[in-house]
Enzyme design. Structure first.
Site, mmCIF file in Angstrom:
data_model
loop_
_atom_site.group_PDB
_atom_site.id
_atom_site.type_symbol
_atom_site.label_atom_id
_atom_site.label_comp_id
_atom_site.label_asym_id
_atom_site.label_seq_id
_atom_site.Cartn_x
_atom_site.Cartn_y
_atom_site.Cartn_z
ATOM 1 N N GLU A 236 0.828 -1.269 -0.130
ATOM 2 C CA GLU A 236 0.043 -0.109 -0.076
ATOM 3 C C GLU A 236 0.862 1.273 0.047
ATOM 4 O O GLU A 236 2.020 1.297 0.272
ATOM 5 C CB GLU A 236 -0.963 0.004 1.021
ATOM 6 C CG GLU A 236 -0.138 -0.086 2.482
ATOM 7 C CD GLU A 236 -1.131 -0.267 3.764
ATOM 8 O OE1 GLU A 236 -1.887 0.649 4.014
ATOM 9 O OE2 GLU A 236 -1.194 -1.459 4.246
ATOM 10 N N TRP A 237 0.290 2.313 -0.112
ATOM 11 C CA TRP A 237 0.972 3.761 -0.299
ATOM 12 C C TRP A 237 0.735 4.199 1.227
ATOM 13 O O TRP A 237 -0.440 4.289 1.582
ATOM 14 C CB TRP A 237 0.534 4.652 -1.057
ATOM 15 C CG TRP A 237 0.704 4.501 -2.456
ATOM 16 C CD1 TRP A 237 -0.290 4.342 -3.624
ATOM 17 C CD2 TRP A 237 1.703 4.056 -3.241
ATOM 18 N NE1 TRP A 237 0.160 4.104 -4.723
ATOM 19 C CE2 TRP A 237 1.748 3.823 -4.690
ATOM 20 C CE3 TRP A 237 3.198 3.715 -2.813
ATOM 21 C CZ2 TRP A 237 2.417 3.238 -5.568
ATOM 22 C CZ3 TRP A 237 3.908 3.394 -3.798
ATOM 23 C CH2 TRP A 237 3.636 2.799 -5.159
#
Length: 355
Positions: A236-237
């Site tokens: 994920e960011w």
């Protein structure tokens, strides 16, 4: 009389300066070859039964200056989904394909000598939610097998109470990056098993370290035991991380493949991919079709947030409440009934179809 000597000295100086300068090369946008493909799996046409783990000495190491941020909670960062997918959809063929890793033999079914490792009786849902969402007819409560994911942020977990509340499985934070071990991992790993939960470990992927380093670190710290759930790669960011790097889509897919190949070789199980809507939109649509997915969707059903993606686990809340923990906990559900859960958790792993 001395002018020719001065001119010669100036010319020589300019020549040496030009040889030592890299500004000209730095200004070019050159696509450098990957440093991580050396650890990827050689993919035969037929399934393999067992492959030795590649030695760490065979993996090229990169000097990474950015440390892992130990003060960031990786799971469940967003409280609501605010990502819209563009329309119309682009065909999958528009993306560079990633060849799937070679299949490995499924984990062996356990004998009666180790009943604690098999999926026990399913405990019904009994959690509360600080921010309940009405999913209508698609409510996760209609599915039978619920579980949690935990890390050090949950503190000392009372696993017996958590089990009684409705947790049938637990994914436990193990590692992130190439040098950080969650300080509660081994305690949670042992106690979840003692309380009768099916357990697995997850790794939070750090984009400022090589995939090979991270896989080696996970393997070093997560036991290989019969009955454990497949390992998870959490991609994920993370805006709160000390690593601000966002690689290209091509590089993201390559790094994930290297990491997952090494884990699959070692554990004999295909890793599960956990992700969130924005990262999925940027990198994963149409990719890794042969891998099970664990999807975060806390405001809408996964079929609305991740169109056409089959999923195995759904993280439907980041605000769950239980007598087993102080504060909030992530809630998850398995995409199947009790029979499918027992078949999957017992070793015959399958990807449940999305509703």
């Amino acid at each position: 009389m001395r002018l020719p000597g001065v001119v010669s000295f100036m010319i020589a100086s300019l020549f040496l300066a030009g040889c030592s300068s890299t500004s000209g090369m730095d200004a070019l946008d050159v696509q450098r070859p990957s440093n991580e493909t050396t650890s990827s799996v050689v993919r035969p046409s037929a399934p393999i039964t067992s492959v030795p783990v590649a030695k760490a000495s065979n993996v090229r190491r990169l000097a990474e200056a950015a440390p892992v941020d130990d003060n960031v909670q990786p799971f469940g960062l967003a409280e609501e989904e605010a990502v819209a997918f563009p329309a119309p959809e682009l065909p999958d063929s528009a993306d560079a394909p990633v060849e799937p890793a070679a299949l490995v033999s499924p984990p062996k079914l356990l004998s009666r000598a180790a009943p604690a490792m098999l999926a026990g009786p399913v405990t019904r849902y009994g959690f509360r939610d600080a921010k309940p969402i009405n999913f209508g007819r698609s409510s996760p409560r209609h599915l039978a097998v619920h579980g949690v994911d935990v890390s050090r942020w949950q503190g000392n977990v009372n696993w017996e109470k958590l089990r009684a509340q409705g947790a049938n499985f637990a994914y436990i934070k193990a590692t992130d990056g190439g040098d950080h071990l969650d300080p509660m991992f081994m305690k949670n790993w042992r106690n979840a098993d003692a309380a009768g939960l099916k357990r697995g470990a997850y790794h939070f992927f750090y984009w400022c370290r090589t995939a090979g380093e991270q896989a080696d670190w996970f393997i070093r710290n997560v036991p290989k035991v019969d009955g454990a759930l497949p390992p998870v790669i959490d991609v994920e960011w993370n805006g709160e991380s000390s690593c601000k790097r966002r690689p290209s889509r091509e590089k993201v897919l390559e790094k994930m493949q290297v990491f997952m190949d090494k884990l699959e070789r070692h554990y004999g199980q295909r890793p599960i991919i956990y992700t969130a809507p924005d990262f999925y939109r940027d990198n994963l649509r149409g990719q890794f079709l042969d891998y099970p997915f664990w999807l975060r969707a806390v405001a809408r059903h996964p079929s609305k947030v991740y169109p056409d993606r089959k999923w195995l686990f759904w993280q439907y809340s980041g605000s769950g409440l239980s007598h087993g923990v102080t504060g909030r906990i992530d809630l998850n559900v398995f995409n199947g009934d009790e029979r499918q859960w027992r078949a999957w958790a017992g070793g015959r792993q399958m990807v449940a179809d999305a509703d």
